[in-house]
Enzyme design. Structure first.
Site, PDB file in Angstrom:
ATOM      1  N   ASP A  41      10.776  16.837 -11.794  1.00  0.00           N
ATOM      2  CA  ASP A  41      11.015  16.358 -10.429  1.00  0.00           C
ATOM      3  C   ASP A  41      12.440  16.724 -10.034  1.00  0.00           C
ATOM      4  OD1 ASP A  41      10.970  14.763  -7.907  1.00  0.00           O
ATOM      5  OD2 ASP A  41       9.145  13.937  -8.790  1.00  0.00           O
ATOM      6  N   VAL A  56       3.264  18.579  -5.563  1.00  0.00           N
ATOM      7  CA  VAL A  56       4.297  18.135  -4.631  1.00  0.00           C
ATOM      8  C   VAL A  56       3.691  17.940  -3.242  1.00  0.00           C
ATOM      9  CG1 VAL A  56       6.130  19.227  -5.959  1.00  0.00           C
ATOM     10  CG2 VAL A  56       5.016  20.521  -4.133  1.00  0.00           C
ATOM     11  N   GLU A 105       2.292  18.127   0.545  1.00  0.00           N
ATOM     12  CA  GLU A 105       1.443  19.115   1.212  1.00  0.00           C
ATOM     13  C   GLU A 105       2.232  19.789   2.333  1.00  0.00           C
ATOM     14  OE1 GLU A 105      -2.600  19.396   0.305  1.00  0.00           O
ATOM     15  OE2 GLU A 105      -0.841  19.632  -0.942  1.00  0.00           O
ATOM     16  N   SER A 124      -4.729  19.713  -1.719  1.00  0.00           N
ATOM     17  CA  SER A 124      -6.039  19.254  -1.258  1.00  0.00           C
ATOM     18  C   SER A 124      -6.375  19.811   0.116  1.00  0.00           C
ATOM     19  CB  SER A 124      -6.067  17.720  -1.200  1.00  0.00           C
ATOM     20  OG  SER A 124      -5.056  17.252  -0.327  1.00  0.00           O
ATOM     21  N   HIS A 181      -7.619  21.063  -8.328  1.00  0.00           N
ATOM     22  CA  HIS A 181      -7.495  19.893  -7.456  1.00  0.00           C
ATOM     23  C   HIS A 181      -8.099  18.665  -8.125  1.00  0.00           C
ATOM     24  CE1 HIS A 181      -8.741  17.653  -3.568  1.00  0.00           C
ATOM     25  NE2 HIS A 181      -7.551  17.255  -3.983  1.00  0.00           N
ATOM     26  N   GLU A 234     -11.833  20.087  -8.915  1.00  0.00           N
ATOM     27  CA  GLU A 234     -12.137  21.352  -8.233  1.00  0.00           C
ATOM     28  C   GLU A 234     -11.232  22.462  -8.762  1.00  0.00           C
ATOM     29  OE1 GLU A 234     -13.593  20.353  -3.754  1.00  0.00           O
ATOM     30  OE2 GLU A 234     -11.496  19.924  -4.197  1.00  0.00           O
ATOM     31  N   ASN A 266     -13.590  17.522  -0.007  1.00  0.00           N
ATOM     32  CA  ASN A 266     -13.034  17.012   1.247  1.00  0.00           C
ATOM     33  C   ASN A 266     -13.952  17.267   2.426  1.00  0.00           C
ATOM     34  OD1 ASN A 266     -10.733  15.640   0.545  1.00  0.00           O
ATOM     35  ND2 ASN A 266      -9.388  17.408   0.681  1.00  0.00           N
TER      36      ASN A 266
END
Length: 355
Positions: free
Chosen positions: A82, A139, A141, A168, A189, A201, A239
């Protein structure tokens, strides 16, 4: 009714159900396809099994920290990166909490818990990824944030290592344009909570190579998840299903169907939770507002988050749909919803008929 007659009636209806499209789809997806996945379906031939010795996870928010946990639980050393060591160390506390819970339930011994946690190394230095076989970014989107991460990781990533994005919403092919080796770029994902959700996914970009796919599938198998390989389309697979599921509930609400009935109908269909319940419990936050499920908003300048369903043409008052209207109706029925038993099929039918 005689028992033999009851068996004949049951046999007749079972035969009828067995021939439906729904039954065919369930047998294909839940039995045949699951067996094929266990045998390595979609894994490219000609690539030896990958023995992952070091995995990097960039982004120590709730999602990234949970990915680090399931990786360490599979016996794979993981470096959790991070922006500073404090944030990375805070991310490891997610694993500490999960380990403590497992000890309390008797799933882990103290020694096993200590060994698991020892495999997670917090860091703020990308150089610690120099010997990683696979790096997963989790991190915000935001294309610019992800671009910076991709460039920083690839500056130290060894030749042949694979870079995976946990995005995503953003196209993998678009993100791969920031990579110097798009053939080694893929999407993996996860779903929250990572330690409980089995489906994962694996998303193919336009330039993703067979070896990257093989490594991704080997990793998913190592952490004992169920992979589905999907193409790089809007929303990928899950989704798209979730958005339609939520949108249908908004349509029903706008048409006047009570939220309690929507919730119960979804549960009767086999869903673990209905759309209103998911909204009430905060399980479906706006994607751009909380992209990784860690409670942090997107940092893109000038960005205005959209909630699910805002694309619907008309709202409860005839104008654009406003999620707050949905939440207001939920509040009015929340207490009743906790007490009302599951609706009977005839109740649902009479409601549809206006009875």
């Amino acid at each position: 009714m005689p028992f033999d007659t009851g068996l004949k009636i049951e046999q007749r209806y079972f035969t009828e159900v067995l021939q439906t499209r729904e039954a065919f789809s369930m047998i294909r997806s839940l039995f045949i396809s699951m067996q094929e996945l266990g045998k390595g379906a979609r894994r490219p031939a000609g690539h030896p099994k990958t023995e992952l010795k070091h995995v990097g996870v960039v982004g120590a928010g709730f999602m990234g920290a949970s990915i680090a946990y399931v990786t360490a639980a599979a016996g794979i050393p993981v470096t959790l990166i991070d922006r500073d060591i404090e944030a990375a160390t805070k991310g490891k506390t997610v694993s500490e909490g999960l380990v403590k819970d497992s000890i309390g339930k008797g799933r882990l011994t103290q020694d096993e818990a200590a060994a698991l946690l020892s495999r997670i190394t917090p860091s703020a230095d990308y150089a610690d990824l120099a010997n990683a076989d696979l790096v997963i970014e989790a991190v915000f989107e935001d294309r610019e944030v992800k671009k910076a991460v991709i460039e920083a990781v690839e500056a130290v990533l060894p030749e042949g290592a694979v870079f995976a994005s946990n995005t995503s919403t953003l196209p993998i092919s678009g993100l791969a344009r920031n990579s110097k080796r798009p053939a080694d770029f893929i999407g993996i994902h996860f779903f929250s909570p990572v330690e409980k959700m089995m489906l994962t996914e694996v998303i193919l970009g336009s330039d993703t190579g067979d070896r990257a796919l093989a490594v991704a599938l080997d990793y998913v198998a190592a952490i004992r998840k169920t992979p589905i390989v999907v193409n790089d389309t809007r929303g990928f697979f899950v989704n798209r299903c979730v958005l339609r599921y939520m949108s249908e509930s908004y349509d029903m609400l706008i048409e006047g169907v009570p939220p309690v009935m929507i919730e119960n109908a979804a549960k009767m269909a086999g869903m673990p939770v209905g759309p209103p319940g998911a909204q009430r419990r905060g399980r479906h936050r706006p994607l751009a507002e909380d992209p990784q499920g860690d409670g942090r908003r997107s940092r893109r300048k000038g960005h205005r988050p959209r909630a699910y369903g805002t694309h619907l043409p008309h709202g409860a008052k005839g104008g654009p749909f406003r999620p707050q209207e949905f939440q207001g109706l939920l509040r009015l029925s929340a207490e009743a919803g906790q007490e009302v038993p599951l609706a009977r099929p005839q109740d649902l039918l009479s409601a549809e008929a206006g009875g």
